[in-house]
Design an enzyme around this catalytic site. Structure first.
Site, PDB file in Angstrom:
ATOM      1  N   GLY A  45       0.866  -1.183   0.000  1.00  0.00           N
ATOM      2  CA  GLY A  45       0.000   0.000   0.000  1.00  0.00           C
ATOM      3  C   GLY A  45       0.892   1.218   0.000  1.00  0.00           C
ATOM      4  CD  GLU A  46       2.411   5.567  -0.767  1.00  0.00           C
ATOM      5  OE1 GLU A  46       2.125   4.981  -1.823  1.00  0.00           O
ATOM      6  OE2 GLU A  46       3.543   6.027  -0.511  1.00  0.00           O
ATOM      7  CB  SER A  47       5.197   2.869   4.162  1.00  0.00           C
ATOM      8  OG  SER A  47       5.957   3.681   3.302  1.00  0.00           O
ATOM      9  CB  CYS A  76       5.438  -3.850  -1.262  1.00  0.00           C
ATOM     10  SG  CYS A  76       6.140  -2.598  -2.339  1.00  0.00           S
ATOM     11  NE  ARG A 103       7.655   5.459   1.367  1.00  0.00           N
ATOM     12  CZ  ARG A 103       6.944   6.501   0.950  1.00  0.00           C
ATOM     13  NH1 ARG A 103       7.307   7.735   1.234  1.00  0.00           N
ATOM     14  NH2 ARG A 103       5.875   6.308   0.210  1.00  0.00           N
ATOM     15  CB  ILE A 133       3.876  -1.988  -7.334  1.00  0.00           C
ATOM     16  CG1 ILE A 133       3.286  -3.090  -8.226  1.00  0.00           C
ATOM     17  CG2 ILE A 133       3.164  -0.660  -7.562  1.00  0.00           C
ATOM     18  CD1 ILE A 133       1.856  -3.456  -7.868  1.00  0.00           C
ATOM     19  NE  ARG A 134       3.748   3.683  -6.195  1.00  0.00           N
ATOM     20  CZ  ARG A 134       3.338   3.890  -4.954  1.00  0.00           C
ATOM     21  NH1 ARG A 134       4.002   4.724  -4.181  1.00  0.00           N
ATOM     22  NH2 ARG A 134       2.273   3.319  -4.493  1.00  0.00           N
ATOM     23  CG  HIS A 169       2.871  -6.349  -4.368  1.00  0.00           C
ATOM     24  ND1 HIS A 169       2.039  -5.973  -3.333  1.00  0.00           N
ATOM     25  CD2 HIS A 169       3.577  -5.251  -4.701  1.00  0.00           C
ATOM     26  CE1 HIS A 169       2.247  -4.702  -3.045  1.00  0.00           C
ATOM     27  NE2 HIS A 169       3.172  -4.242  -3.858  1.00  0.00           N
ATOM     28  CD  GLU A 171       0.314  -8.994  -2.445  1.00  0.00           C
ATOM     29  OE1 GLU A 171       1.323  -9.698  -2.234  1.00  0.00           O
ATOM     30  OE2 GLU A 171       0.352  -7.749  -2.524  1.00  0.00           O
TER      31      GLU A 171
HETATM   32  N1  GLN Z   1       6.112   2.831  -2.382  1.00  0.00           N
HETATM   33  C1  GLN Z   1       5.187   2.390  -1.386  1.00  0.00           C
HETATM   34  C2  GLN Z   1       5.574   2.911  -0.013  1.00  0.00           C
HETATM   35  O1  GLN Z   1       6.545   3.536   0.112  1.00  0.00           O
HETATM   36  C3  GLN Z   1       5.096   0.882  -1.347  1.00  0.00           C
HETATM   37  C4  GLN Z   1       4.456   0.393  -2.609  1.00  0.00           C
HETATM   38  C5  GLN Z   1       3.774  -0.918  -2.490  1.00  0.00           C
HETATM   39  O2  GLN Z   1       3.400  -1.375  -1.412  1.00  0.00           O
HETATM   40  N2  GLN Z   1       3.549  -1.510  -3.621  1.00  0.00           N
HETATM   41  O3  GLN Z   1       4.899   2.696   0.935  1.00  0.00           O
END
Ligand code: GLN
Length: 194
Positions: A45-47, A76, A103, A133-134, A169, A171
């Site tokens: 998600g987004e930390s 992630c 990150r 993903i990122r 990921h 999942e």
């Molecule tokens: N870039 C996101 C973060 O810094 C992590 C991305 C992801 O969970 N796919 O939280």
């Protein structure tokens, strides 16, 4: 019963993997629920957002205490949250894995990719196609961290004690082996050895 931290991110995809493994699961949002589970997933998600929501729901201590006796799998953003140090002040990591993490180290959304990984787990080698993903990079880690898988010489799947952290990921590609290892196999192997 395996809990999936369901504050933000792709938590529902983890339920699909746990279903495949015939492991029962529930979504975790509140402190009192930690008594009911024997393992936890911190999803991607987004930390930064996850940090705010963990604070708002007062779960920082609960997750940390839970990690003292029960396994946690982070993917992630989940891996970022499990680190000891993160290169972004907005993230308040949980200090569950003794690693330092950068990150978004592979670039922005457009630099996300899917590629083959060779995984070494439970004494076996397996190839999987996994999605980044990122994704974060682990740039420093304690000596007792085990590398389960590297990608271009960077560790992308690691284990410390009973906990597992992944920069990608599984999942999203229906990969079950990391969930199975974290919540089932490592304990079977231990009791077998004992
Ligand atoms: N870039 C996101 C973060 O810094 C992590 C991305 C992801 O969970 N796919 O939280």
């Amino acid at each position: 019963m395996i809990g999936v931290l369901a504050l933000q991110g792709d938590y529902s995809k983890h339920k699909d993997i746990l279903d495949k493994l015939k492991l029962s699961s529930c979504e975790i949002r509140y402190s009192h629920q930690f008594n009911e589970i024997s393992g936890l997933i911190i999803p991607g998600g987004e930390s930064t957002t996850m940090t705010d929501l963990i604070d708002r729901n007062g779960l920082h201590k609960d997750i940390y205490s839970f990690s003292k006796s029960k396994p946690i799998l982070g993917t992630c953003a989940g891996l970022i949250m499990m680190a000891r140090i993160v290169n972004d002040d907005r993230v308040k990591p949980l200090n569950i894995l003794d690693i330092e993490v950068d990150r978004n180290a592979y670039g922005r959304q457009v630099n996300s990719f899917r590629d083959k990984l060779s995984v070494s787990i439970s004494g076996k080698f397996e190839n999987v196609f996994a999605t980044f993903i990122r994704a974060p990079k682990i740039n420093n880690m304690a000596k007792d961290i085990e590398i389960i898988c590297s990608y271009n010489n960077e560790p992308v799947a690691i284990k410390q004690g009973i906990h597992v952290g992944l920069a990608f990921h599984p999942e999203l590609d229906g990969i079950t082996l990391f969930h199975e290892y974290t919540f089932v196999k490592q304990f079977n192997e231990k009791s077998y050895a004992a």
